[in-house]
Enzyme design. Sequence first.
Site, short mmCIF file in Angstrom:
data_model
loop_
_atom_site.label_atom_id
_atom_site.label_comp_id
_atom_site.label_asym_id
_atom_site.label_seq_id
_atom_site.Cartn_x
_atom_site.Cartn_y
_atom_site.Cartn_z
N LYS A 181 38.00 39.23 83.41
CA LYS A 181 37.80 37.87 82.91
C LYS A 181 36.48 37.30 83.43
O LYS A 181 35.69 36.70 82.69
CB LYS A 181 38.98 37.00 83.38
N THR A 237 50.98 27.50 86.21
CA THR A 237 52.30 27.27 86.81
C THR A 237 53.34 27.64 85.75
O THR A 237 54.01 26.77 85.21
CB THR A 237 52.47 25.80 87.24
N GLU A 282 44.66 22.58 73.70
CA GLU A 282 43.96 23.79 73.23
C GLU A 282 43.44 23.50 71.82
O GLU A 282 44.08 22.79 71.05
CB GLU A 282 44.89 25.00 73.25
N PHE A 291 52.06 13.42 66.03
CA PHE A 291 53.15 14.17 66.69
C PHE A 291 54.50 13.89 66.06
O PHE A 291 55.54 13.98 66.71
CB PHE A 291 53.15 13.94 68.20
N LEU A 292 54.48 13.58 64.77
CA LEU A 292 55.74 13.42 64.02
C LEU A 292 55.78 14.42 62.89
O LEU A 292 56.33 14.15 61.83
CB LEU A 292 55.86 11.99 63.47
N ALA A 333 57.40 17.44 61.41
CA ALA A 333 58.57 18.31 61.55
C ALA A 333 58.21 19.71 61.09
O ALA A 333 57.30 19.90 60.28
CB ALA A 333 59.71 17.77 60.69
N CYS A 379 52.56 25.09 77.56
CA CYS A 379 52.73 23.82 78.29
C CYS A 379 54.04 23.11 77.97
O CYS A 379 54.92 23.03 78.81
CB CYS A 379 51.56 22.90 78.00
N LYS A 407 57.59 24.93 78.81
CA LYS A 407 57.86 25.18 80.24
C LYS A 407 57.80 23.89 81.06
O LYS A 407 58.50 23.76 82.06
CB LYS A 407 56.94 26.26 80.80
N ARG A 419 51.64 32.24 73.68
CA ARG A 419 52.72 31.99 74.64
C ARG A 419 53.79 31.13 73.98
O ARG A 419 53.50 30.11 73.38
CB ARG A 419 52.17 31.28 75.89
C1 UGA Z 1 49.77 19.96 75.22
C2 UGA Z 1 49.46 18.47 75.28
O1 UGA Z 1 49.30 17.95 73.96
C3 UGA Z 1 48.19 18.21 76.08
O2 UGA Z 1 47.95 16.80 76.19
C4 UGA Z 1 48.38 18.82 77.47
O3 UGA Z 1 47.21 18.64 78.27
C5 UGA Z 1 48.67 20.30 77.33
O4 UGA Z 1 49.86 20.49 76.56
C6 UGA Z 1 48.87 20.85 78.71
O5 UGA Z 1 49.83 20.47 79.37
O6 UGA Z 1 48.00 21.60 79.19
P1 UGA Z 1 48.81 22.00 73.79
O7 UGA Z 1 49.84 22.85 74.47
O8 UGA Z 1 47.43 22.50 73.63
O9 UGA Z 1 48.70 20.58 74.51
O10 UGA Z 1 49.37 21.76 72.32
P2 UGA Z 1 49.82 20.51 71.43
O11 UGA Z 1 48.71 20.11 70.54
O12 UGA Z 1 50.46 19.47 72.26
O13 UGA Z 1 50.93 21.21 70.53
C7 UGA Z 1 52.10 21.75 71.13
C8 UGA Z 1 53.03 22.31 70.10
O14 UGA Z 1 53.63 21.26 69.37
C9 UGA Z 1 52.40 23.24 69.08
O15 UGA Z 1 53.23 24.37 68.91
C10 UGA Z 1 52.37 22.40 67.80
O16 UGA Z 1 52.42 23.18 66.65
C11 UGA Z 1 53.60 21.56 67.98
N1 UGA Z 1 53.60 20.29 67.22
C12 UGA Z 1 52.66 19.35 67.49
C13 UGA Z 1 54.56 20.05 66.27
O17 UGA Z 1 55.44 20.89 66.02
N2 UGA Z 1 54.55 18.86 65.59
C14 UGA Z 1 53.62 17.90 65.82
O18 UGA Z 1 53.67 16.84 65.17
C15 UGA Z 1 52.65 18.15 66.80
#
Ligand code: UGA
Length: 433
Positions: free
Chosen positions: A35, A85, A152, A249-250, A252, A260, A263, A330
């Site tokens: 890496k 973690t 991400e 984030f709504l 479905a 993240c 876990k 993951r």
């Molecule tokens: C998430 C948080 O959004 C970040 O703020 C945080 O810093 C990060 O975890 C972390 O703890 O490091 P991330 O894991 O990159 O970020 O992904 P998200 O964009 O949050 O999406 C998470 C999951 O939710 C994805 O599988 C996505 O497809 C899903 N999702 C998201 C839905 O099913 N519906 C939604 O409306 C939004």
Amino acid sequence: MKLSVIGCGYLGAVHASAMAELGHEVVGIDVDQAKIEQLAAGRPPFFEPGLPEILTSAGASGRLRFSTDMADVAEATVHFVAVGTPQMRDSHAADMRYVDAAIDALIPFLKEGDLVVGKSTVPVGTAARLAQKLADSGSGATLAWNPEFLREGFAVKDTIEPDRLVYGVADERAASILDEVYATALGTGTPRIVTDYATAELVKVSANAFLATKISFINAMAEIAEVTGADVSQLADAIGHDARIGRRFLNAGVGFGGGCLPKDIRAFTARAEELGRGESVAFLKEVDAINLRRRQRVVDLAVEALGGSVYNKRIAVLGVTFKPDSDDVRDSPALDVAVQLKGLGARVVSTDPQGIENARIRHPQLDYAGTADEALAGADLVVLATEWKQFRELDPVRSATLVAGASVIDGRNVLDAAAWRAAGWTYRGMGRP
Ligand code: UGA
């Protein structure tokens, strides 16, 4: 400033590059030789939009170095700990071994006045324990906890222009050092919350718990919509107009995954139970259960779509990553669905713009196609599991000419159902009629 970043995964590699881009002198440390070699050569070991550019420009500036030798942190005065973690193998708790190992390895190189800054997502109480460890070491270094909220796919932007900065500190001096680190963001008016360790740690886990709850809430509504004929997408639009609720984030669908949210809600529950307050976040178990049921729902829809059995049927699964614009697989719902369908005897062909290499490592038993066209060729059923732009924009008319059976499950509710139906497809969404 002279900074070190311990741990060069999705979080650390972006943090190190972004800090160098902002003008700091940074050394990134990781135990993984391969890496470090890739990063030093300007090649990110994972896909993250914008990262190759800042890695190259910061590298060329001479302000960014990478090393496997912890002794290289010696000149730095602020040390970020950005190691993983993950969930423990045998429980829901977070595995803290990498954080502890990083601090233990760092201690011999710390000097009087150095600041160690935790960025990893940790169970509340960790910072206080590590601060004591630093005090006991006699190094003269102190600790701050500065959680990271990057997503991400948007990690570079989220690091350079965060929507807020949270400092968990034990004294004013630590806050003023962090102000210097984040001078650029603070200069543009980024809100900054200075608080204690426990609050800073809890801000991070509660933010992710809230986001996970929001997604599972709408997925629970999708379950109700499925037995009433209602349309959860329209429902989300309608409630989302209320500014107190908000539309983001709504969405479905097949639910949340990644390194993240899943876990973090489990680790939060485990920590709350340790603290004797398990009941306070017991709802997160339901959030988790709703989320996992959505994966099963896609599998059930596939069985239904194929007339009661997927055995020996060819199924194209579009997507392996947990979300678009990432190569991260993951706890990916898309991969989970593919594996379950394969387990039921289907001939599954998965495709993804970025995630195939990582998916193949975890699930070599699956078949992978390099393009959507190859995956669609001769398919009896198409499952859209990750909403990459190239899948959202598939032409239903052209796609119909490639498949053996024009049947699609829209696991992310992103396709234009009317257009797909008009092109002759049997369309099934998630919580949509
Ligand atoms: C998430 C948080 O959004 C970040 O703020 C945080 O810093 C990060 O975890 C972390 O703890 O490091 P991330 O894991 O990159 O970020 O992904 P998200 O964009 O949050 O999406 C998470 C999951 O939710 C994805 O599988 C996505 O497809 C899903 N999702 C998201 C839905 O099913 N519906 C939604 O409306 C939004």
